[in-house]
Design an enzyme around this catalytic site. Structure first.
Site, PDB file in Angstrom:
ATOM      1  N   GLY A 258      -1.183   3.522  -0.043  1.00 20.80           N
ATOM      2  CA  GLY A 258      -0.362   4.202  -1.396  1.00 20.80           C
ATOM      3  C   GLY A 258       0.697   4.987  -0.564  1.00 20.80           C
ATOM      4  O   GLY A 258       1.805   5.086  -1.443  1.00 20.80           O
ATOM      5  N   ASP A 259       0.560   5.552   0.345  1.00 23.97           N
ATOM      6  CA  ASP A 259       1.571   6.382   1.015  1.00 23.97           C
ATOM      7  C   ASP A 259       2.692   5.536   1.304  1.00 23.97           C
ATOM      8  O   ASP A 259       3.987   5.751   1.352  1.00 23.97           O
ATOM      9  CB  ASP A 259       0.980   7.026   2.408  1.00 23.97           C
ATOM     10  CG  ASP A 259      -0.132   7.962   1.923  1.00 23.97           C
ATOM     11  OD1 ASP A 259      -0.204   8.696   1.008  1.00 23.97           O
ATOM     12  OD2 ASP A 259      -1.149   7.761   2.491  1.00 23.97           O
TER      13      ASP A 259
END
Length: 312
Positions: A258-259
């Site tokens: 997600g990052d």
């Protein structure tokens, strides 16, 4: 002082993980690592690997784990000129166990490590004021007062012309929902782009569903990107509601995907891609991130992203 295009700040950790599935952290077993980690370090490293000028504000200890993180930044071109190496604190670490049902268990040394010493005085006005993009996350608002105030100071100092992205990345397990909303409110108010995971938009807005919460933010003029893991993402902007499907890869380690996705969306937006193309680019970055063990290890280069997009 020359400021990189994209800045972030926060928790600098290394990750040490179980080798096998279903090995809890309260039993003897085998680990592998350390791997450079931390949600905002993963994000900024992904930005740098994609070829965008990137800088980070944070702290590590004067130890081997700190050198592990700083070597990764050096190799990938992340500026750390406003960061700190603290001789009297050790570098933060997260121990991670994976389970067959897809769940993970984390044990953190962070609040009292070097990462937890981040404070407003680290945030240089000239450095932050020159950035075109600032990225902050909810977990750095929740961990301790110093990092929280550092993030708030960065939000105050960043140029009104710069764009701000906010990834909630915060769980209510140790805080009440009301506390989470209060901590995140200043970041949400300033954010141009909000990138929630499933469940976060509903939690933070009080809406009945993520979709309704995302539409509330979009109605306020924000671009909202709902991360949906392997299914891709859903983008809300004004009246636009756009589903962008994910890309199929073999998953090895989901931590950090997600990052990396957020980093991909930042770079694509700065380069002027339209919403659909930016979502697809970010999906490719997030997909490639899961193909290697270690939260930063799969962060792709531009060439790798373009190759995956060509394959479809």
């Amino acid at each position: 002082m020359t400021t990189p295009t994209v800045l972030s700040l926060g928790n600098m950790l290394v990750e040490v993980m179980r080798v096998e599935l279903d090995q809890p952290l309260d039993r003897p077993g085998t680990f592998v690592g350390p791997f450079p980690s931390g949600d905002t370090p993963i994000y900024i490293d992904a930005v740098a690997r994609l070829g965008c000028s990137a800088g980070f504000v944070g702290a590590v200890g004067d130890d081997d784990f700190g050198r592990c993180l700083l070597e990764r930044f050096r190799r990938d071109g992340v500026d750390f000129s406003c960061g700190r190496v603290l001789a009297d604190h050790t570098t933060g670490v997260a121990f991670v166990a994976y389970f067959r049902d897809g769940s993970r268990r984390f044990l953190y040394h962070w609040r009292h490590a070097a990462a937890g010493q981040l404070s407003p005085e680290y945030v240089d006005p000239a450095y932050v004021g020159g950035a075109r993009w600032l990225h902050v996350t909810g977990c750095n608002l929740a961990v301790a007062e110093g990092p929280r105030q550092a993030c708030y100071r960065a939000l105050d100092l960043v140029s009104p012309k710069a764009r701000v992205s906010f990834d909630p990345n915060i769980r209510p397990e140790v805080l009440t929902v009301e506390q989470v909303r209060a901590l995140c409110a200043p970041a949400i108010a300033r954010a141009d782009v909000i990138l929630p995971s499933l469940g976060e938009a509903a939690m933070l807005t009080g809406a009945a569903s993520d979709e309704e919460g995302c539409r509330q933010w979009a109605a306020q003029g924000k671009t909202v990107v709902l991360k949906q893991g392997p299914r891709g993402c859903r983008i809300f902007q004004g009246e636009v509601d756009l589903c962008v499907p994910g890309l199929a890869v073999e998953e090895v380690d989901p931590t950090g995907a997600g990052d990396c996705f957020c980093g991909g969306f930042t770079v694509a937006t700065l380069e002027g891609l339209d919403l659909a193309a930016a979502g697809r680019f970010a999906n490719a970055v997030g997909a490639l991130a899961v193909t290697q063990k270690g939260p930063m290890e799969g962060a792709p280069t531009r060439a790798e992203v373009e190759a995956l997009l060509r394959r479809g």
